[in-house]
Design a protein around this motif. Structure first.
Motif, mmCIF file in Angstrom:
data_model
loop_
_atom_site.group_PDB
_atom_site.id
_atom_site.type_symbol
_atom_site.label_atom_id
_atom_site.label_comp_id
_atom_site.label_asym_id
_atom_site.label_seq_id
_atom_site.Cartn_x
_atom_site.Cartn_y
_atom_site.Cartn_z
ATOM 1 N N VAL A 61 13.103 17.997 34.986
ATOM 2 C CA VAL A 61 12.125 18.623 33.986
ATOM 3 C C VAL A 61 11.686 19.634 34.995
ATOM 4 O O VAL A 61 10.718 19.912 35.650
ATOM 5 C CB VAL A 61 10.810 17.457 33.738
ATOM 6 C CG1 VAL A 61 10.190 18.475 32.634
ATOM 7 C CG2 VAL A 61 11.613 16.327 33.387
ATOM 8 N N GLN A 62 12.344 20.815 34.713
ATOM 9 C CA GLN A 62 12.129 22.170 35.661
ATOM 10 C C GLN A 62 10.499 22.888 35.427
ATOM 11 O O GLN A 62 9.940 22.700 36.208
ATOM 12 C CB GLN A 62 13.107 23.050 35.481
ATOM 13 C CG GLN A 62 14.478 22.895 36.001
ATOM 14 C CD GLN A 62 15.212 21.802 34.989
ATOM 15 O OE1 GLN A 62 15.110 21.914 33.783
ATOM 16 N NE2 GLN A 62 16.069 21.056 35.501
ATOM 17 N N LEU A 63 10.297 22.829 34.172
ATOM 18 C CA LEU A 63 8.828 23.615 34.150
ATOM 19 C C LEU A 63 7.859 22.863 34.737
ATOM 20 O O LEU A 63 6.930 23.313 35.322
ATOM 21 C CB LEU A 63 8.764 23.897 32.509
ATOM 22 C CG LEU A 63 7.532 24.535 32.216
ATOM 23 C CD1 LEU A 63 7.523 25.974 32.796
ATOM 24 C CD2 LEU A 63 7.437 24.810 30.691
ATOM 25 N N ILE A 64 7.729 21.503 34.415
ATOM 26 C CA ILE A 64 6.929 20.716 34.999
ATOM 27 C C ILE A 64 6.867 20.696 36.475
ATOM 28 O O ILE A 64 5.756 20.784 37.093
ATOM 29 C CB ILE A 64 6.663 19.062 34.389
ATOM 30 C CG1 ILE A 64 6.503 19.123 32.980
ATOM 31 C CG2 ILE A 64 5.914 18.463 35.160
ATOM 32 C CD1 ILE A 64 6.732 17.795 32.241
ATOM 33 N N ALA A 65 8.021 20.617 36.969
ATOM 34 C CA ALA A 65 8.243 20.694 38.463
ATOM 35 C C ALA A 65 7.969 21.861 39.063
ATOM 36 O O ALA A 65 6.910 22.028 40.106
ATOM 37 C CB ALA A 65 9.670 20.331 39.022
ATOM 38 N N LEU A 66 7.978 22.825 38.373
ATOM 39 C CA LEU A 66 7.719 24.281 38.774
ATOM 40 C C LEU A 66 5.992 24.333 38.978
ATOM 41 O O LEU A 66 5.514 24.886 40.107
ATOM 42 C CB LEU A 66 8.202 25.427 37.945
ATOM 43 C CG LEU A 66 7.873 26.801 38.351
ATOM 44 C CD1 LEU A 66 8.432 27.167 39.622
ATOM 45 C CD2 LEU A 66 8.250 27.789 37.283
ATOM 46 N N ILE A 67 5.440 23.897 37.968
ATOM 47 C CA ILE A 67 4.019 23.856 37.904
ATOM 48 C C ILE A 67 3.329 22.961 39.010
ATOM 49 O O ILE A 67 2.483 23.221 39.796
ATOM 50 C CB ILE A 67 3.497 23.369 36.452
ATOM 51 C CG1 ILE A 67 3.686 24.580 35.439
ATOM 52 C CG2 ILE A 67 1.971 23.201 36.405
ATOM 53 C CD1 ILE A 67 3.534 24.117 33.779
ATOM 54 N N LEU A 68 3.938 21.753 39.116
ATOM 55 C CA LEU A 68 3.337 20.857 40.035
ATOM 56 C C LEU A 68 3.939 21.147 41.518
ATOM 57 O O LEU A 68 2.859 21.396 42.303
ATOM 58 C CB LEU A 68 4.184 19.186 40.089
ATOM 59 C CG LEU A 68 3.486 18.436 38.801
ATOM 60 C CD1 LEU A 68 4.404 17.475 38.987
ATOM 61 C CD2 LEU A 68 2.193 18.242 39.097
ATOM 62 N N GLY A 69 4.732 21.859 41.846
ATOM 63 C CA GLY A 69 5.278 22.741 42.946
ATOM 64 C C GLY A 69 4.048 23.653 43.673
ATOM 65 O O GLY A 69 3.747 23.686 44.705
ATOM 66 N N ILE A 70 3.811 24.501 42.647
ATOM 67 C CA ILE A 70 3.093 25.757 42.855
ATOM 68 C C ILE A 70 1.494 25.285 43.105
ATOM 69 O O ILE A 70 0.768 25.446 44.098
ATOM 70 C CB ILE A 70 3.019 26.544 41.610
ATOM 71 C CG1 ILE A 70 4.239 27.383 41.479
ATOM 72 C CG2 ILE A 70 1.709 27.590 41.798
ATOM 73 C CD1 ILE A 70 4.492 28.232 40.378
ATOM 74 N N VAL A 71 1.177 24.054 42.287
ATOM 75 C CA VAL A 71 -0.201 23.487 42.665
ATOM 76 C C VAL A 71 -0.083 22.824 43.997
ATOM 77 O O VAL A 71 -1.145 22.995 44.797
ATOM 78 C CB VAL A 71 -0.585 22.431 41.467
ATOM 79 C CG1 VAL A 71 -1.766 21.629 41.952
ATOM 80 C CG2 VAL A 71 -0.932 23.117 40.282
ATOM 81 N N ALA A 72 0.984 22.141 44.479
ATOM 82 C CA ALA A 72 1.098 21.347 45.607
ATOM 83 C C ALA A 72 1.147 22.297 46.627
ATOM 84 O O ALA A 72 0.335 22.301 47.761
ATOM 85 C CB ALA A 72 2.317 20.475 45.649
ATOM 86 N N LEU A 73 1.852 23.493 46.758
ATOM 87 C CA LEU A 73 1.994 24.496 47.733
ATOM 88 C C LEU A 73 0.473 25.284 47.987
ATOM 89 O O LEU A 73 0.095 25.306 48.942
ATOM 90 C CB LEU A 73 2.816 25.466 47.236
ATOM 91 C CG LEU A 73 3.160 26.599 48.224
ATOM 92 C CD1 LEU A 73 3.904 25.655 49.478
ATOM 93 C CD2 LEU A 73 4.085 27.483 47.944
ATOM 94 N N VAL A 74 -0.205 25.472 46.772
ATOM 95 C CA VAL A 74 -1.594 25.847 47.055
ATOM 96 C C VAL A 74 -2.897 25.249 47.730
ATOM 97 O O VAL A 74 -3.257 25.485 48.635
ATOM 98 C CB VAL A 74 -2.209 26.664 45.683
ATOM 99 C CG1 VAL A 74 -3.791 26.862 45.615
ATOM 100 C CG2 VAL A 74 -1.292 27.561 45.085
ATOM 101 N N GLN A 75 -2.363 23.691 47.306
ATOM 102 C CA GLN A 75 -3.225 22.707 48.189
ATOM 103 C C GLN A 75 -3.133 22.743 49.540
ATOM 104 O O GLN A 75 -4.022 22.864 50.301
ATOM 105 C CB GLN A 75 -3.258 21.524 47.456
ATOM 106 C CG GLN A 75 -3.805 21.120 45.971
ATOM 107 C CD GLN A 75 -3.850 19.929 45.461
ATOM 108 O OE1 GLN A 75 -2.942 19.061 46.150
ATOM 109 N NE2 GLN A 75 -4.460 19.656 44.271
ATOM 110 N N SER A 76 -1.851 22.802 49.715
ATOM 111 C CA SER A 76 -1.458 22.573 51.281
ATOM 112 C C SER A 76 -1.696 23.825 52.098
ATOM 113 O O SER A 76 -2.070 23.896 53.269
ATOM 114 C CB SER A 76 -0.024 22.304 51.496
ATOM 115 O OG SER A 76 0.520 21.288 50.783
ATOM 116 N N ARG A 77 -1.467 25.245 51.530
ATOM 117 C CA ARG A 77 -1.895 26.121 52.174
ATOM 118 C C ARG A 77 -3.363 26.441 52.308
ATOM 119 O O ARG A 77 -3.795 26.895 53.187
ATOM 120 C CB ARG A 77 -1.310 27.310 51.290
ATOM 121 C CG ARG A 77 0.012 27.636 51.465
ATOM 122 C CD ARG A 77 0.739 28.618 52.107
ATOM 123 N NE ARG A 77 2.021 28.664 52.524
ATOM 124 C CZ ARG A 77 2.825 29.503 51.630
ATOM 125 N NH1 ARG A 77 2.407 30.255 50.827
ATOM 126 N NH2 ARG A 77 4.381 29.254 52.045
#
Length: 166
Positions: free
Chosen positions: A82-98
């Motif tokens: 599910v690429q669209l959901i994965a893209l959104i979750l990946g961006i949120v996770a990356l922002v949290q980590s940064r």
């Protein structure tokens, strides 16, 4: 003969102590510390003494968790399905980590994989499905021209006009 340095017995006077000698005993060491006798403490066998690492409370993970790491792993797994959901979750996770000052390779990989697969999906859509849709339109128009009777050839393929719904 009497020694001039030591008084006669029964004199009642006490001779003075030698220089550097104290009549007061050293203070008792605190609990758990070795006694000090004017010398710095020696390390055993020349090895430095290290304080033990602080222990995590019972049931807590041994290492500190990186914010967004779990979400990055979930996004990575979903990026194949599910690429669209994965893209959104990946961006949120990356922002949290940064924001926490950590790197998150899982989230970055999820973003890259989901973006690439979305682009591939769009290309495949235009390369496969659009020609199939237009093929049906061309077959309908060719059968309409012959009155929906017989067989017509569309793009080199025979099409039975009786199979096409009007």
């Amino acid at each position: 003969m009497t020694d001039p340095q030591s008084p006669a017995p029964g004199d009642g006077s006490v001779p003075p102590p030698p220089p550097g000698y104290s009549t007061n005993p050293p203070p008792a060491p605190a609990y758990g510390q070795p006694p000090s006798y004017g010398q710095p403490p020696q390390e055993a066998y020349g090895q430095p003494q290290y304080a033990p690492a602080p222990q995590a409370p019972y049931g807590a993970p041994a290492s500190a968790t990186i914010p967004g790491r779990t979400m990055g792993i979930v996004a990575f797994i979903l990026s194949f399905f599910v690429q669209l959901i994965a893209l959104i979750l990946g961006i949120v996770a990356l922002v949290q980590s940064r924001k926490a000052g950590h790197k998150n390779g899982w989230a970055l990989a999820a973003i890259i994989i989901s973006a690439v697969l979305m682009v591939v999906g769009v290309i495949l859509f235009f390369a496969i499905f659009i020609p199939l849709i237009t093929f049906g339109t061309e077959a309908f128009q060719a059968c309409q021209a012959v009155g929906f009777e017989g067989t017509v050839t569309v793009r080199g393929l025979p099409v039975e006009c009786s199979d096409i719904n009007r």
